[in-house]
Design a protein around this motif. Structure first.
Motif, PDB file in Angstrom:
ATOM      1  N   VAL A  11       0.865  -1.438  -0.214  1.00 46.90           N
ATOM      2  CA  VAL A  11      -0.406  -0.579  -0.183  1.00 46.90           C
ATOM      3  C   VAL A  11       0.273   1.667   0.136  1.00 46.90           C
ATOM      4  O   VAL A  11       1.450   1.443   0.533  1.00 46.90           O
ATOM      5  CB  VAL A  11      -0.673   0.349   0.887  1.00 46.90           C
ATOM      6  N   GLU A  12       0.892   2.129  -1.233  1.00 42.35           N
ATOM      7  CA  GLU A  12       1.451   3.187  -0.707  1.00 42.35           C
ATOM      8  C   GLU A  12       0.944   4.748  -0.256  1.00 42.35           C
ATOM      9  O   GLU A  12       2.199   5.480  -0.139  1.00 42.35           O
ATOM     10  CB  GLU A  12       1.423   3.853  -2.635  1.00 42.35           C
ATOM     11  N   LYS A  13       0.064   4.451   0.284  1.00 43.73           N
ATOM     12  CA  LYS A  13       0.277   5.739   0.965  1.00 43.73           C
ATOM     13  C   LYS A  13       0.077   5.859   3.008  1.00 43.73           C
ATOM     14  O   LYS A  13       0.716   4.474   2.874  1.00 43.73           O
ATOM     15  CB  LYS A  13      -2.049   6.059   0.490  1.00 43.73           C
ATOM     16  N   GLU A  14      -0.123   6.447   3.202  1.00 46.80           N
ATOM     17  CA  GLU A  14       0.864   6.787   5.068  1.00 46.80           C
ATOM     18  C   GLU A  14      -0.712   5.956   5.575  1.00 46.80           C
ATOM     19  O   GLU A  14      -1.416   5.962   5.099  1.00 46.80           O
ATOM     20  CB  GLU A  14       1.308   8.091   5.192  1.00 46.80           C
ATOM     21  N   GLY A  15       0.561   5.137   6.172  1.00 50.06           N
ATOM     22  CA  GLY A  15      -1.597   4.608   7.366  1.00 50.06           C
ATOM     23  C   GLY A  15      -0.387   3.720   7.727  1.00 50.06           C
ATOM     24  O   GLY A  15       0.112   3.005   7.687  1.00 50.06           O
ATOM     25  N   MET A  17      -1.978   0.488   7.980  1.00 53.04           N
ATOM     26  CA  MET A  17      -2.175  -0.945   6.097  1.00 53.04           C
ATOM     27  C   MET A  17      -1.152  -0.552   5.466  1.00 53.04           C
ATOM     28  O   MET A  17      -0.776   0.464   4.740  1.00 53.04           O
ATOM     29  CB  MET A  17      -3.279  -0.690   5.555  1.00 53.04           C
ATOM     30  N   LYS A  18       0.022  -1.412   5.769  1.00 55.14           N
ATOM     31  CA  LYS A  18       2.058  -2.009   4.774  1.00 55.14           C
ATOM     32  C   LYS A  18       0.934  -2.965   3.460  1.00 55.14           C
ATOM     33  O   LYS A  18       1.738  -2.209   2.943  1.00 55.14           O
ATOM     34  CB  LYS A  18       2.578  -2.315   5.650  1.00 55.14           C
ATOM     35  N   ALA A  19       0.483  -3.560   3.439  1.00 55.54           N
ATOM     36  CA  ALA A  19       0.269  -4.543   2.957  1.00 55.54           C
ATOM     37  C   ALA A  19      -1.027  -5.294   2.436  1.00 55.54           C
ATOM     38  O   ALA A  19      -2.099  -5.393   3.451  1.00 55.54           O
ATOM     39  CB  ALA A  19       1.370  -5.546   2.379  1.00 55.54           C
ATOM     40  N   VAL A  20      -1.925  -5.466   1.029  1.00 50.25           N
ATOM     41  CA  VAL A  20      -2.549  -6.282   1.231  1.00 50.25           C
ATOM     42  C   VAL A  20      -2.143  -7.456   0.352  1.00 50.25           C
ATOM     43  O   VAL A  20      -1.320  -7.820  -0.493  1.00 50.25           O
ATOM     44  CB  VAL A  20      -3.292  -5.940   0.067  1.00 50.25           C
ATOM     45  N   PHE A  29      -7.143 -23.443  -2.703  1.00 47.51           N
ATOM     46  CA  PHE A  29      -8.059 -22.503  -2.518  1.00 47.51           C
ATOM     47  C   PHE A  29      -7.382 -21.176  -1.989  1.00 47.51           C
ATOM     48  O   PHE A  29      -5.902 -20.965  -1.545  1.00 47.51           O
ATOM     49  CB  PHE A  29      -8.808 -23.080  -1.648  1.00 47.51           C
ATOM     50  N   VAL A  30      -7.953 -20.172  -2.447  1.00 46.89           N
ATOM     51  CA  VAL A  30      -7.645 -18.756  -2.801  1.00 46.89           C
ATOM     52  C   VAL A  30      -8.041 -17.926  -1.008  1.00 46.89           C
ATOM     53  O   VAL A  30      -9.713 -17.727  -1.531  1.00 46.89           O
ATOM     54  CB  VAL A  30      -7.520 -17.878  -3.620  1.00 46.89           C
ATOM     55  N   VAL A  31      -7.217 -16.957  -0.342  1.00 48.74           N
ATOM     56  CA  VAL A  31      -8.162 -16.046   0.118  1.00 48.74           C
ATOM     57  C   VAL A  31      -7.337 -14.678  -0.363  1.00 48.74           C
ATOM     58  O   VAL A  31      -5.987 -14.426  -0.037  1.00 48.74           O
ATOM     59  CB  VAL A  31      -7.893 -16.328   2.074  1.00 48.74           C
ATOM     60  N   HIS A  32      -8.134 -13.919  -0.549  1.00 48.11           N
ATOM     61  CA  HIS A  32      -7.727 -12.601  -1.106  1.00 48.11           C
ATOM     62  C   HIS A  32      -7.747 -11.769  -0.096  1.00 48.11           C
ATOM     63  O   HIS A  32      -8.315 -12.015   0.956  1.00 48.11           O
ATOM     64  CB  HIS A  32      -8.801 -11.829  -1.615  1.00 48.11           C
ATOM     65  N   ASP A  33      -7.488 -10.884   0.412  1.00 47.55           N
ATOM     66  CA  ASP A  33      -7.947  -9.226   1.522  1.00 47.55           C
ATOM     67  C   ASP A  33      -7.580  -9.758   2.901  1.00 47.55           C
ATOM     68  O   ASP A  33      -8.080  -8.764   3.270  1.00 47.55           O
ATOM     69  CB  ASP A  33      -8.879  -8.373   1.129  1.00 47.55           C
ATOM     70  N   ILE A  34      -5.669 -10.331   3.201  1.00 49.30           N
ATOM     71  CA  ILE A  34      -5.931 -10.480   4.171  1.00 49.30           C
ATOM     72  C   ILE A  34      -4.660  -9.097   4.071  1.00 49.30           C
ATOM     73  O   ILE A  34      -3.718  -8.571   3.741  1.00 49.30           O
ATOM     74  CB  ILE A  34      -4.278 -11.880   3.956  1.00 49.30           C
ATOM     75  N   LYS A  35      -5.004  -8.545   5.796  1.00 44.44           N
ATOM     76  CA  LYS A  35      -3.923  -6.725   6.021  1.00 44.44           C
ATOM     77  C   LYS A  35      -2.607  -7.174   6.524  1.00 44.44           C
ATOM     78  O   LYS A  35      -3.045  -7.346   7.761  1.00 44.44           O
ATOM     79  CB  LYS A  35      -5.047  -5.643   5.994  1.00 44.44           C
ATOM     80  N   ILE A  36      -1.333  -6.882   5.944  1.00 48.46           N
ATOM     81  CA  ILE A  36      -0.846  -6.565   6.567  1.00 48.46           C
ATOM     82  C   ILE A  36      -0.739  -4.725   7.716  1.00 48.46           C
ATOM     83  O   ILE A  36      -0.956  -4.486   6.710  1.00 48.46           O
ATOM     84  CB  ILE A  36       1.038  -6.634   6.219  1.00 48.46           C
ATOM     85  N   ILE A  37      -0.805  -4.451   9.069  1.00 46.98           N
ATOM     86  CA  ILE A  37      -1.051  -3.921   9.869  1.00 46.98           C
ATOM     87  C   ILE A  37       0.193  -3.657  10.614  1.00 46.98           C
ATOM     88  O   ILE A  37       0.080  -4.365  11.253  1.00 46.98           O
ATOM     89  CB  ILE A  37      -2.450  -3.578  10.914  1.00 46.98           C
TER      90      ILE A  37
END
Length: 88
Positions: A11-15, A17-20, A29-37
């Motif tokens: 994730v490029e914006k400041e905040g 959340m660092k990545a998805v 089986f795929v799981v999408h949208d896990i966030k690295i915080i």
């Protein structure tokens, strides 16, 4: 259960959340949208969630036990650190 692929989108914006992240389990089986915080105690993952009618967020998909959650988190964060290292 084996995690056979991990795809990280920074994730490029400041905040906080660092990545998805998307993970593939057993190449089936795929799981999408896990966030690295970025938290007070360091990086952690947040499983995909949706806002319920009462305003609370509820996980859509998540590990059943803490050992599995730790295994998934460890692998995702290792891959994230590798991604950062190759960009430097």
């Amino acid at each position: 259960m084996q995690i056979t692929d991990v795809r990280i989108r920074k994730v490029e914006k400041e905040g906080k959340m660092k990545a998805v992240v998307s993970i593939t389990i057993d190449e089936e089986f795929v799981v999408h949208d896990i966030k690295i915080i970025e938290g007070e105690k360091g990086l952690f993952i947040a499983m995909p969630s949706r806002k319920a009618a009462d305003g609370e967020y509820r996980d859509i998909a998540h590990p059943i036990n803490s050992d599995t959650r730790e295994r998934i988190q460890k692998l995702i964060l290792e891959k994230y650190e590798e991604t950062l290292a190759t960009e430097s």
